[in-house]
Design an enzyme around this catalytic site. Structure first.
Site, PDB file in Angstrom:
ATOM      1  N   HIS A 106      -9.650  -6.728  10.083  1.00  0.00           N
ATOM      2  CA  HIS A 106      -8.736  -7.783   9.606  1.00  0.00           C
ATOM      3  C   HIS A 106      -8.730  -8.881  10.668  1.00  0.00           C
ATOM      4  O   HIS A 106      -8.040  -8.778  11.682  1.00  0.00           O
ATOM      5  CB  HIS A 106      -7.312  -7.230   9.401  1.00  0.00           C
ATOM      6  CG  HIS A 106      -7.216  -6.321   8.224  1.00  0.00           C
ATOM      7  ND1 HIS A 106      -6.735  -6.726   7.007  1.00  0.00           N
ATOM      8  CD2 HIS A 106      -7.576  -5.033   8.082  1.00  0.00           C
ATOM      9  CE1 HIS A 106      -6.786  -5.707   6.158  1.00  0.00           C
ATOM     10  NE2 HIS A 106      -7.292  -4.664   6.790  1.00  0.00           N
ATOM     11  N   MET A 154      -2.496   1.552   1.656  1.00  0.00           N
ATOM     12  CA  MET A 154      -1.299   1.271   2.467  1.00  0.00           C
ATOM     13  C   MET A 154      -0.954  -0.217   2.463  1.00  0.00           C
ATOM     14  O   MET A 154      -0.435  -0.742   3.453  1.00  0.00           O
ATOM     15  CB  MET A 154      -1.539   1.744   3.910  1.00  0.00           C
ATOM     16  CG  MET A 154      -1.990   3.181   4.028  1.00  0.00           C
ATOM     17  SD  MET A 154      -2.606   3.513   5.699  1.00  0.00           S
ATOM     18  CE  MET A 154      -3.471   5.062   5.439  1.00  0.00           C
ATOM     19  N   SER A 155      -1.272  -0.890   1.365  1.00  0.00           N
ATOM     20  CA  SER A 155      -1.038  -2.345   1.343  1.00  0.00           C
ATOM     21  C   SER A 155      -0.760  -2.793  -0.084  1.00  0.00           C
ATOM     22  O   SER A 155      -0.363  -2.000  -0.931  1.00  0.00           O
ATOM     23  CB  SER A 155      -2.278  -3.068   1.893  1.00  0.00           C
ATOM     24  OG  SER A 155      -3.350  -2.974   0.985  1.00  0.00           O
ATOM     25  N   HIS A 204     -11.227   5.535   9.301  1.00  0.00           N
ATOM     26  CA  HIS A 204     -11.267   4.087   9.033  1.00  0.00           C
ATOM     27  C   HIS A 204     -12.703   3.569   9.170  1.00  0.00           C
ATOM     28  O   HIS A 204     -13.078   2.597   8.518  1.00  0.00           O
ATOM     29  CB  HIS A 204     -10.304   3.357   9.979  1.00  0.00           C
ATOM     30  CG  HIS A 204     -10.084   1.913   9.617  1.00  0.00           C
ATOM     31  ND1 HIS A 204      -9.662   1.504   8.359  1.00  0.00           N
ATOM     32  CD2 HIS A 204     -10.242   0.772  10.337  1.00  0.00           C
ATOM     33  CE1 HIS A 204      -9.562   0.180   8.332  1.00  0.00           C
ATOM     34  NE2 HIS A 204      -9.903  -0.292   9.521  1.00  0.00           N
ATOM     35  N   ALA A 250      -9.125  -2.020   0.385  1.00  0.00           N
ATOM     36  CA  ALA A 250      -9.968  -0.831   0.457  1.00  0.00           C
ATOM     37  C   ALA A 250      -9.046   0.333   0.107  1.00  0.00           C
ATOM     38  O   ALA A 250      -7.941   0.409   0.641  1.00  0.00           O
ATOM     39  CB  ALA A 250     -10.497  -0.671   1.875  1.00  0.00           C
ATOM     40  N   TYR A 296       2.772  -0.365   8.193  1.00  0.00           N
ATOM     41  CA  TYR A 296       2.620   0.611   9.287  1.00  0.00           C
ATOM     42  C   TYR A 296       2.384  -0.055  10.645  1.00  0.00           C
ATOM     43  O   TYR A 296       2.496   0.592  11.676  1.00  0.00           O
ATOM     44  CB  TYR A 296       1.502   1.617   8.981  1.00  0.00           C
ATOM     45  CG  TYR A 296       0.109   1.033   8.865  1.00  0.00           C
ATOM     46  CD1 TYR A 296      -0.596   0.608   9.981  1.00  0.00           C
ATOM     47  CD2 TYR A 296      -0.507   0.913   7.630  1.00  0.00           C
ATOM     48  CE1 TYR A 296      -1.877   0.070   9.863  1.00  0.00           C
ATOM     49  CE2 TYR A 296      -1.775   0.388   7.497  1.00  0.00           C
ATOM     50  CZ  TYR A 296      -2.455  -0.043   8.618  1.00  0.00           C
ATOM     51  OH  TYR A 296      -3.700  -0.584   8.499  1.00  0.00           O
ATOM     52  N   GLU A 297       2.041  -1.353  10.625  1.00  0.00           N
ATOM     53  CA  GLU A 297       1.864  -2.046  11.905  1.00  0.00           C
ATOM     54  C   GLU A 297       3.218  -2.274  12.576  1.00  0.00           C
ATOM     55  O   GLU A 297       3.279  -2.708  13.720  1.00  0.00           O
ATOM     56  CB  GLU A 297       1.133  -3.369  11.696  1.00  0.00           C
ATOM     57  CG  GLU A 297      -0.320  -3.187  11.289  1.00  0.00           C
ATOM     58  CD  GLU A 297      -1.008  -4.493  10.943  1.00  0.00           C
ATOM     59  OE1 GLU A 297      -1.369  -5.233  11.849  1.00  0.00           O
ATOM     60  OE2 GLU A 297      -1.165  -4.779   9.723  1.00  0.00           O
ATOM     61  N   SER A 319      -9.417  -4.542   3.988  1.00  0.00           N
ATOM     62  CA  SER A 319     -10.183  -3.986   5.113  1.00  0.00           C
ATOM     63  C   SER A 319     -11.685  -4.082   4.860  1.00  0.00           C
ATOM     64  O   SER A 319     -12.185  -3.577   3.847  1.00  0.00           O
ATOM     65  CB  SER A 319      -9.854  -2.505   5.314  1.00  0.00           C
ATOM     66  OG  SER A 319      -8.607  -2.360   5.910  1.00  0.00           O
ATOM     67  N   ASN A 366     -13.636   5.465  -0.106  1.00  0.00           N
ATOM     68  CA  ASN A 366     -13.763   6.902   0.169  1.00  0.00           C
ATOM     69  C   ASN A 366     -12.986   7.629  -0.919  1.00  0.00           C
ATOM     70  O   ASN A 366     -12.182   7.018  -1.616  1.00  0.00           O
ATOM     71  CB  ASN A 366     -13.160   7.235   1.545  1.00  0.00           C
ATOM     72  CG  ASN A 366     -11.717   6.740   1.639  1.00  0.00           C
ATOM     73  OD1 ASN A 366     -11.477   5.553   1.862  1.00  0.00           O
ATOM     74  ND2 ASN A 366     -10.764   7.632   1.435  1.00  0.00           N
ATOM     75  N   HIS A 416       0.255  -5.011   7.524  1.00  0.00           N
ATOM     76  CA  HIS A 416       0.629  -3.758   6.875  1.00  0.00           C
ATOM     77  C   HIS A 416       1.984  -3.312   7.410  1.00  0.00           C
ATOM     78  O   HIS A 416       2.303  -3.525   8.582  1.00  0.00           O
ATOM     79  CB  HIS A 416      -0.402  -2.672   7.173  1.00  0.00           C
ATOM     80  CG  HIS A 416      -1.801  -3.023   6.774  1.00  0.00           C
ATOM     81  ND1 HIS A 416      -2.627  -3.774   7.577  1.00  0.00           N
ATOM     82  CD2 HIS A 416      -2.506  -2.741   5.657  1.00  0.00           C
ATOM     83  CE1 HIS A 416      -3.799  -3.936   6.969  1.00  0.00           C
ATOM     84  NE2 HIS A 416      -3.750  -3.317   5.795  1.00  0.00           N
TER      85      HIS A 416
HETATM   86  C1  R1P Z   1      -7.062   2.528   6.187  1.00  0.00           C
HETATM   87  O1  R1P Z   1      -8.418   2.802   6.398  1.00  0.00           O
HETATM   88  C2  R1P Z   1      -6.773   1.058   6.003  1.00  0.00           C
HETATM   89  O2  R1P Z   1      -7.610   0.525   4.944  1.00  0.00           O
HETATM   90  C3  R1P Z   1      -6.818  -0.013   3.906  1.00  0.00           C
HETATM   91  C4  R1P Z   1      -5.495   0.748   4.035  1.00  0.00           C
HETATM   92  O3  R1P Z   1      -4.413   0.104   3.402  1.00  0.00           O
HETATM   93  C5  R1P Z   1      -5.333   0.865   5.536  1.00  0.00           C
HETATM   94  O4  R1P Z   1      -4.818  -0.318   6.096  1.00  0.00           O
HETATM   95  O5  R1P Z   1      -6.669  -1.395   4.229  1.00  0.00           O
HETATM   96  P1  R1P Z   1      -6.327  -2.575   3.202  1.00  0.00           P
HETATM   97  O6  R1P Z   1      -5.379  -2.027   2.207  1.00  0.00           O
HETATM   98  O7  R1P Z   1      -5.740  -3.660   4.039  1.00  0.00           O
HETATM   99  O8  R1P Z   1      -7.643  -3.008   2.567  1.00  0.00           O
END
Ligand code: R1P
Length: 277
Positions: free
Chosen positions: A65, A215-216, A251, A117, A89-90, A34, A239, A87
């Protein structure tokens, strides 16, 4: 449930489509987290293919993204970068979340730099820190290898005792210092999201040894290991996780911090491609 032959056919179709558009064999894959997609500016002799044009590819739905595969060279090394990831969650099943890693595998990629992130749990971290991942904790409640094993692509029970290649981690620390970056090292816990974690969940994750949460990444790392790739993981602490500081999460803040450290991140990943490929 996934059927091996059906999956392999899809993968071949995607591969055929891509190799008609590129005239190189990428050696290294880079997944951009992200707000970190700006790395692609550095890629030379670029061929960018939007996800919606690639047969069997999902489409990214998350802000920050962009949604394209970018092929080209970084300091002379052939790479493919995912500007935007998928992700869980999508709503995509794990096999779709990780489909691009399979595509990289059949294109000949042997090493993967996976970035994200993340929220900092370790109180020694500060927003803006870069962290080299040394391990992960899968709290997503699923595994991308569930179902029939894709025996042409890897073993039924892959070993993850060095899911994040030790030699690469050591080299990455040296390379970081050479470009004036001093990353932390830590353990990433993956949650399914999309709600951010609660303070009680963060206390739990801290107790079980997590330094970061996101979350990834973990599904991609599992599949890359299954496919025999070497993996390096980098988190940008965008954060502090819930309850570590008394502020709310958004976000927008994640994107803002990622943008603030993007220059440093880009410099690091460029040096890594040169040094590891
Ligand atoms: C939350 O702000 C998003 O940022 C992070 C989390 O996994 C979530 O998708 O994104 P990336 O892991 O894709 O960087």
């Amino acid at each position: 449930m996934i059927r091996e032959q059906e999956f392999m056919d899809k993968l071949s179709e995607t591969r055929r489509y891509i190799i008609e558009k590129i005239n190189m064999e990428p050696q290294m894959g880079i997944i951009l987290g992200s707000g970190l997609g700006g790395f692609v500016e550095l890629i030379e002799d670029k061929v960018s293919i939007p996800y919606q044009e690639i047969p069997n590819f999902p489409v990214s739905t998350v802000e920050g993204h962009k949604g394209q595969l970018v092929f080209g060279k970084v300091l002379g090394k052939p790479v493919v970068a995912m500007q935007g990831r998928f992700h869980f969650y999508e709503g995509y099943p794990m096999q779709e979340v990780t489909f691009p890693v399979r595509v990289m595998q059949v294109l000949g990629v042997s090493g993967l730099i996976v970035t994200n992130a993340a929220g900092g749990i370790n109180p020694a971290y500060r927003p803006g820190d870069l962290v080299l991942l040394k391990d992960h904790i899968n709290m997503m409640g699923d595994n991308p290898l569930r179902g029939a094993n894709l025996s042409n692509l890897g073993p039924r029970f892959p070993d993850l005792s060095e899911g994040y290649d030790l030699e690469w981690r050591q080299k990455a620390l040296t390379i970081a210092r050479e470009v004036g970056i001093y990353p932390q090292e830590g353990i990433y816990a993956a949650m399914s999201g999309p709600s951010y974690e609660s303070p009680a969940e963060i206390r739990f994750l801290r107790t079980v040894g997590a330094d970061l949460v996101g979350m990834s990444t973990v599904p991609e790392v599992i599949v890359a290991n299954h496919g025999g790739m070497r993996v390096l993981g980098i988190s940008c602490v965008t954060n502090m996780a819930a309850g570590i500081l008394s502020q709310r999460l958004s976000h927008a803040e994640v994107m803002e911090t990622a943008e603030r450290i993007e220059k440093q991140f880009v410099r690091f990943v460029q040096a890594l491609v040169k040094g590891l490929a």
